[in-house]
Design a protein around this motif. Structure first.
Motif, PDB file in Angstrom:
ATOM      1  N   CYS A   1       0.843  -1.203   0.000  1.00  0.00           N
ATOM      2  CA  CYS A   1       0.000   0.000   0.000  1.00  0.00           C
ATOM      3  C   CYS A   1       0.879   1.255   0.000  1.00  0.00           C
ATOM      4  O   CYS A   1       2.001   1.225   0.516  1.00  0.00           O
ATOM      5  CB  CYS A   1      -0.850   0.088   1.266  1.00  0.00           C
ATOM      6  N   GLY A   2       0.335   2.330  -0.511  1.00  0.00           N
ATOM      7  CA  GLY A   2       0.967   3.652  -0.381  1.00  0.00           C
ATOM      8  C   GLY A   2       2.367   3.688  -0.975  1.00  0.00           C
ATOM      9  O   GLY A   2       2.629   3.193  -2.074  1.00  0.00           O
TER      10      GLY A   2
ATOM     11  N   VAL B   1      -1.374   1.765   9.246  1.00  0.00           N
ATOM     12  CA  VAL B   1      -2.815   1.698   8.951  1.00  0.00           C
ATOM     13  C   VAL B   1      -3.325   0.280   9.218  1.00  0.00           C
ATOM     14  O   VAL B   1      -3.245  -0.592   8.352  1.00  0.00           O
ATOM     15  CB  VAL B   1      -3.109   2.138   7.498  1.00  0.00           C
TER      16      VAL B   1
ATOM     17  N   LYS C   1       3.976  12.274  -1.617  1.00  0.00           N
ATOM     18  CA  LYS C   1       4.645  13.035  -0.546  1.00  0.00           C
ATOM     19  C   LYS C   1       4.049  14.430  -0.465  1.00  0.00           C
ATOM     20  O   LYS C   1       3.709  14.901   0.607  1.00  0.00           O
ATOM     21  CB  LYS C   1       6.130  13.187  -0.837  1.00  0.00           C
TER      22      LYS C   1
ATOM     23  N   SER D   1       4.920   2.030  -0.131  1.00  0.00           N
ATOM     24  CA  SER D   1       5.480   0.689  -0.335  1.00  0.00           C
ATOM     25  C   SER D   1       5.031   0.116  -1.682  1.00  0.00           C
ATOM     26  O   SER D   1       5.765  -0.635  -2.324  1.00  0.00           O
ATOM     27  CB  SER D   1       5.052  -0.237   0.811  1.00  0.00           C
TER      28      SER D   1
ATOM     29  N   ILE E   1       5.355  -5.926   0.770  1.00  0.00           N
ATOM     30  CA  ILE E   1       6.329  -4.873   1.085  1.00  0.00           C
ATOM     31  C   ILE E   1       5.649  -3.935   2.075  1.00  0.00           C
ATOM     32  O   ILE E   1       4.574  -3.398   1.787  1.00  0.00           O
ATOM     33  CB  ILE E   1       6.736  -4.122  -0.200  1.00  0.00           C
ATOM     34  N   SER E   2       6.255  -3.775   3.226  1.00  0.00           N
ATOM     35  CA  SER E   2       5.616  -2.959   4.259  1.00  0.00           C
ATOM     36  C   SER E   2       6.657  -2.448   5.247  1.00  0.00           C
ATOM     37  O   SER E   2       7.444  -3.224   5.779  1.00  0.00           O
ATOM     38  CB  SER E   2       4.573  -3.809   4.997  1.00  0.00           C
ATOM     39  N   GLN E   3       6.642  -1.167   5.491  1.00  0.00           N
ATOM     40  CA  GLN E   3       7.535  -0.603   6.504  1.00  0.00           C
ATOM     41  C   GLN E   3       7.176  -1.194   7.860  1.00  0.00           C
ATOM     42  O   GLN E   3       8.025  -1.727   8.559  1.00  0.00           O
ATOM     43  CB  GLN E   3       7.383   0.927   6.526  1.00  0.00           C
ATOM     44  N   SER E   4       5.899  -1.109   8.214  1.00  0.00           N
ATOM     45  CA  SER E   4       5.465  -1.478   9.568  1.00  0.00           C
ATOM     46  C   SER E   4       5.300  -2.977   9.755  1.00  0.00           C
ATOM     47  O   SER E   4       5.431  -3.483  10.873  1.00  0.00           O
ATOM     48  CB  SER E   4       4.120  -0.806   9.867  1.00  0.00           C
ATOM     49  N   GLY E   5       4.955  -3.672   8.694  1.00  0.00           N
ATOM     50  CA  GLY E   5       4.636  -5.094   8.836  1.00  0.00           C
ATOM     51  C   GLY E   5       3.276  -5.337   9.465  1.00  0.00           C
ATOM     52  O   GLY E   5       2.945  -6.467   9.826  1.00  0.00           O
TER      53      GLY E   5
ATOM     54  N   VAL F   1       5.396  10.567   9.618  1.00  0.00           N
ATOM     55  CA  VAL F   1       4.328   9.778   8.990  1.00  0.00           C
ATOM     56  C   VAL F   1       4.633   9.565   7.504  1.00  0.00           C
ATOM     57  O   VAL F   1       4.355   8.503   6.944  1.00  0.00           O
ATOM     58  CB  VAL F   1       2.957  10.469   9.210  1.00  0.00           C
ATOM     59  N   ALA F   2       5.230  10.563   6.891  1.00  0.00           N
ATOM     60  CA  ALA F   2       5.599  10.415   5.478  1.00  0.00           C
ATOM     61  C   ALA F   2       6.830   9.520   5.387  1.00  0.00           C
ATOM     62  O   ALA F   2       7.862   9.780   6.003  1.00  0.00           O
ATOM     63  CB  ALA F   2       5.904  11.783   4.884  1.00  0.00           C
ATOM     64  N   SER F   3       6.696   8.478   4.625  1.00  0.00           N
ATOM     65  CA  SER F   3       7.790   7.518   4.525  1.00  0.00           C
ATOM     66  C   SER F   3       8.903   8.060   3.627  1.00  0.00           C
ATOM     67  O   SER F   3       8.652   8.499   2.508  1.00  0.00           O
ATOM     68  CB  SER F   3       7.232   6.215   3.947  1.00  0.00           C
TER      69      SER F   3
ATOM     70  N   THR G   1       0.252  -3.387   8.240  1.00  0.00           N
ATOM     71  CA  THR G   1      -0.826  -2.816   7.423  1.00  0.00           C
ATOM     72  C   THR G   1      -1.893  -3.884   7.135  1.00  0.00           C
ATOM     73  O   THR G   1      -1.596  -4.952   6.598  1.00  0.00           O
ATOM     74  CB  THR G   1      -0.236  -2.254   6.117  1.00  0.00           C
TER      75      THR G   1
ATOM     76  N   GLN H   1      13.570   0.147   1.111  1.00  0.00           N
ATOM     77  CA  GLN H   1      12.780  -0.850   0.369  1.00  0.00           C
ATOM     78  C   GLN H   1      13.326  -0.986  -1.045  1.00  0.00           C
ATOM     79  O   GLN H   1      13.488  -2.093  -1.561  1.00  0.00           O
ATOM     80  CB  GLN H   1      11.308  -0.423   0.300  1.00  0.00           C
TER      81      GLN H   1
HETATM   82  O1  M6R Z   1       3.809   0.237   6.809  1.00  0.00           O
HETATM   83  P1  M6R Z   1       3.484   0.153   5.341  1.00  0.00           P
HETATM   84  O2  M6R Z   1       4.676   0.276   4.479  1.00  0.00           O
HETATM   85  O3  M6R Z   1       2.688  -1.082   5.025  1.00  0.00           O
HETATM   86  O4  M6R Z   1       2.549   1.389   5.071  1.00  0.00           O
HETATM   87  C1  M6R Z   1       1.971   1.598   3.823  1.00  0.00           C
HETATM   88  C2  M6R Z   1       1.396   2.988   3.686  1.00  0.00           C
HETATM   89  O5  M6R Z   1       0.409   3.211   4.668  1.00  0.00           O
HETATM   90  C3  M6R Z   1       2.469   4.081   3.799  1.00  0.00           C
HETATM   91  O6  M6R Z   1       3.502   3.900   2.894  1.00  0.00           O
HETATM   92  C4  M6R Z   1       1.844   5.466   3.579  1.00  0.00           C
HETATM   93  O7  M6R Z   1       1.423   5.601   2.257  1.00  0.00           O
HETATM   94  C5  M6R Z   1       2.827   6.571   3.973  1.00  0.00           C
HETATM   95  N1  M6R Z   1       2.166   7.570   4.762  1.00  0.00           N
HETATM   96  C6  M6R Z   1       3.441   7.247   2.791  1.00  0.00           C
HETATM   97  O8  M6R Z   1       4.299   8.287   3.137  1.00  0.00           O
END
Ligand code: M6R
Length: 367
Positions: free
Chosen positions: A58-59, A364, A244, A61, A104-108, A156-158, A110, A165
């Protein structure tokens, strides 16, 4: 905690060279370019048998996934489908045990992405996750995890998570190509070197970019709309730049594949609709130049990000930001940085709370 930076986001942008190095180090042989990723949790034999890959995210990622499609198809010659997780989970999936699904997920954490890999697993697919948070739910449910090791991301902005990634996905693409024999030794070595070196290039360019972009924003910060365009590997970077900007500055922004402009969005172009164009000297360079000329011919204002030494860019627009020339396969990593900085500086100039934009959460976990 912000180490002298005004916002976490800026700190994290400046941590990107380190984030790339953390992702890459220990995983690639500096001499031979050979990648070693035991953590994928799949045997080389399994990886040889794969005939399709789904990338689910998502997003931001998801944007990393879009870049990875180009890399995997080019290096490993495996067909790749990229899905937004909230679409993936509700459509008819043609899945079997020869399909590898990569989340693919920053948080793992979502929710939609997690649901997506659960469905794929039930259908017999192998699961890999590219993740930043150690021990997160996705890493526990996958057959293997490539950790990005970007370190905690507070904004919050990745930003640095995205760069990591990309680095991890580049490594994985190279690894697949090496295992399947679709990339020769010399090319593998060249690409490996390009990835390792990009950390230094980003580190060297960051302070200058911050300054040059700072002197541009005055002319752009009060826009209501913005377009970001790019081709090939840089098309997803245009999407990421637009995301962004809308997240943190609340300016309406859209990312487009440059070649799509003439199929609709060019109707929007006038002096109030600035465009950021990614125009490195790569194999689609001439086409990208024509797109900028089309915008200029309609009184559009364009910021071009291009290759140092490309003087022609000054003939087609006033605002040019130069990037050093690197192997074009790693351009998306490099070209992300000016797009992030432009969004950041515009948001700051507009007085926005860049680390905590309204209506958004870092992770999220709702569907
Ligand atoms: O933790 P995740 O990588 O799964 O999150 C996915 C999106 O919610 C995340 O990348 C979101 O779009 C960011 N706010 C972007 O800056």
């Amino acid at each position: 905690e912000k180490a002298g930076y005004k916002h976490f986001m800026l700190k994290e942008i400046f941590e990107q060279p380190q984030a790339i190095t953390n992702t890459v180090s220990g995983r690639i042989n500096l001499e031979s370019g050979v990648v070693n990723l035991p953590e994928v949790g799949l045997l080389p034999k399994d990886l040889e048998d794969i005939d399709r890959i789904f990338l689910v995210a998502c997003g931001t990622s998801w944007h990393a996934a879009l870049v990875a499609k180009y890399w995997i198809e080019e290096f490993a010659r495996i067909p790749v489908e990229v899905d937004i997780a909230s679409e993936f989970r509700y459509r008819t999936l043609l899945m079997n045990r020869r399909v590898l699904t990569v989340s693919i997920s920053q948080s793992g954490e979502t929710a939609d992405t997690l649901a997506g890999i659960r469905i794929a697993r039930k259908m017999g697919a192998k699961i890999l996750t590219i993740c930043n948070v150690v021990g997160s739910t996705m890493t526990r449910e996958a057959d293997g995890t490539i950790y990005t090791h970007a370190g905690p991301e507070i904004g919050v902005a990745s930003t640095k998570a995205f760069i990591s990634q990309l680095s991890a996905l580049f490594l994985f693409s190279l690894y697949l190509g090496q295992i399947r024999g679709t990339i020769d030794g010399a090319t593998g070595k060249r690409y490996g070197r390009a990835l390792i070196d990009i950390a230094t290039v980003v580190a060297e360019e960051l302070p200058r970019l911050q300054e040059e972009i700072g002197s541009l924003v005055e002319n752009y910060y009060d826009s209501r709309d913005f377009l970001f365009i790019g081709r090939g590997l840089n098309f997803p970077i245009a999407l990421e730049g637009a995301l962004k900007l809308k997240e943190i500055s609340y300016i309406h922004a859209e990312g487009y594949a440059s070649g799509e402009l003439k199929h609709g969005p060019i109707a929007l172009i006038d002096k109030d609709m600035p465009v950021l164009a990614l125009v490195p000297r790569d194999k689609v360079y001439q086409k990208s130049i024509s797109n900028v000329e089309e915008i200029k011919a309609r009184q559009g204002r364009v910021i071009v990000i291009g290759t140092k030494g490309d003087d022609y860019l000054h003939n087609i627009t006033d605002d040019v930001i130069y990037m050093p020339e690197v192997d074009e396969v790693v351009n998306p990593i490099l070209y992300t940085v000016p797009a992030q900085l432009l969004s950041y500086q515009i948001a700051v100039k507009r007085g926005c709370d860049v680390d905590q934009p309204r209506n958004l959460a870092k992770s999220v976990t709702v569907e």
